[in-house]
Write an enzyme that holds these catalytic residues in place. Sequence first.
Site, PDB file in Angstrom:
ATOM      1  N   ARG A  77      14.207  -4.706   9.130  1.00  0.00           N
ATOM      2  CA  ARG A  77      14.246  -3.864  10.484  1.00  0.00           C
ATOM      3  C   ARG A  77      15.374  -4.309  11.573  1.00  0.00           C
ATOM      4  O   ARG A  77      15.951  -3.648  12.202  1.00  0.00           O
ATOM      5  CB  ARG A  77      12.968  -3.610  11.178  1.00  0.00           C
ATOM      6  CG  ARG A  77      12.128  -2.874  10.348  1.00  0.00           C
ATOM      7  CD  ARG A  77      10.648  -2.627  11.066  1.00  0.00           C
ATOM      8  NE  ARG A  77      10.243  -4.038  11.557  1.00  0.00           N
ATOM      9  CZ  ARG A  77       8.921  -4.391  11.130  1.00  0.00           C
ATOM     10  NH1 ARG A  77       8.237  -3.925  10.129  1.00  0.00           N
ATOM     11  NH2 ARG A  77       8.700  -5.749  11.421  1.00  0.00           N
ATOM     12  N   SER A 107       4.028  -1.740  10.750  1.00  0.00           N
ATOM     13  CA  SER A 107       2.520  -1.313  10.671  1.00  0.00           C
ATOM     14  C   SER A 107       1.544  -1.793  11.821  1.00  0.00           C
ATOM     15  O   SER A 107       0.717  -1.174  12.129  1.00  0.00           O
ATOM     16  CB  SER A 107       2.053  -2.056   9.329  1.00  0.00           C
ATOM     17  OG  SER A 107       2.749  -1.246   8.203  1.00  0.00           O
ATOM     18  N   LYS A 158      -4.327 -12.065   6.541  1.00  0.00           N
ATOM     19  CA  LYS A 158      -3.933 -11.142   7.609  1.00  0.00           C
ATOM     20  C   LYS A 158      -4.982 -10.298   8.100  1.00  0.00           C
ATOM     21  O   LYS A 158      -4.631  -9.334   8.933  1.00  0.00           O
ATOM     22  CB  LYS A 158      -2.721 -10.250   7.018  1.00  0.00           C
ATOM     23  CG  LYS A 158      -1.194 -10.860   7.049  1.00  0.00           C
ATOM     24  CD  LYS A 158      -0.415  -9.961   7.000  1.00  0.00           C
ATOM     25  CE  LYS A 158       0.987 -10.412   7.096  1.00  0.00           C
ATOM     26  NZ  LYS A 158       2.187  -9.523   6.712  1.00  0.00           N
ATOM     27  N   HIS A 197       8.671   2.540   5.424  1.00  0.00           N
ATOM     28  CA  HIS A 197       8.257   1.947   4.015  1.00  0.00           C
ATOM     29  C   HIS A 197       8.601   3.347   3.266  1.00  0.00           C
ATOM     30  O   HIS A 197       9.549   2.994   2.256  1.00  0.00           O
ATOM     31  CB  HIS A 197       6.754   1.763   3.858  1.00  0.00           C
ATOM     32  CG  HIS A 197       6.419   0.587   4.647  1.00  0.00           C
ATOM     33  ND1 HIS A 197       5.010   0.543   5.510  1.00  0.00           N
ATOM     34  CD2 HIS A 197       6.754  -0.702   4.639  1.00  0.00           C
ATOM     35  CE1 HIS A 197       5.019  -0.494   5.913  1.00  0.00           C
ATOM     36  NE2 HIS A 197       5.852  -1.523   5.508  1.00  0.00           N
TER      37      HIS A 197
END
Length: 168
Positions: free
Chosen positions: A94, A132, A45, A21
Site C-alpha cells: 500500500r 483491515s 494476531k 484486497h
Amino acid sequence: MAHMKRNALYPGTFDPITNGHHDLVRRAASIFDRVVIAIAANPSKAPRFSLDTRVELAKAVLADVPNVEVYGYAELTVDFARKNGLNVIIRGLRAVSDFEFEFQLANMSRHLDHEIETVFMTPKEQFTFISSTLVREIAALGGNVSEFVHPIVADALKRHREAARAKA
C-alpha cells in the site's frame, strides 16, 4: 510452445477482506490462470473473525471471479504454496512503509524455498489507505465502513459489533 499454468498464492489474515484486497485479487486473476487466497489462522494476531468466517466472507466477496479459490491454512506459507503447486506469492504494497517488512518476508520465503517467487502488487490509488485494522476500528466504534468493504463484510462487522454490545 505449450502454455505453462501460472498459479499464484495471495496469503494474508484478511480480517476482514477489504475493497483493496478485492481489487488486488481481481487484477491478479487477470494475470494468473489460478489465484489461491490463503487465509492464515494467525492466532497471534487475535483476529476479530474466526478463520471459518474469514474464509466464508472472502468466498462470498470473490464469488464472481471464476479462477479464484479460497482456503484457510495454519502452516508456513511456503509449505502451503509447495503442497498446492503454487510457485508465485503475491503481496500487496500500500505504501513505502509496507516495503521493508514485505522485502524481509520475500527474502525469507526465497531462503525457505528458492523455487517460489514473490510478486509485489500495488492497489489502485483509492484503496491505498484502506487496511483491515482501520476498518475493524471504524466498525467497532459504529462508523460507516461501506466505502471500504463489500456489503456482505459491512453486515458481518455490524453483526459482530451488535453481538459484542449485547454481551457488554
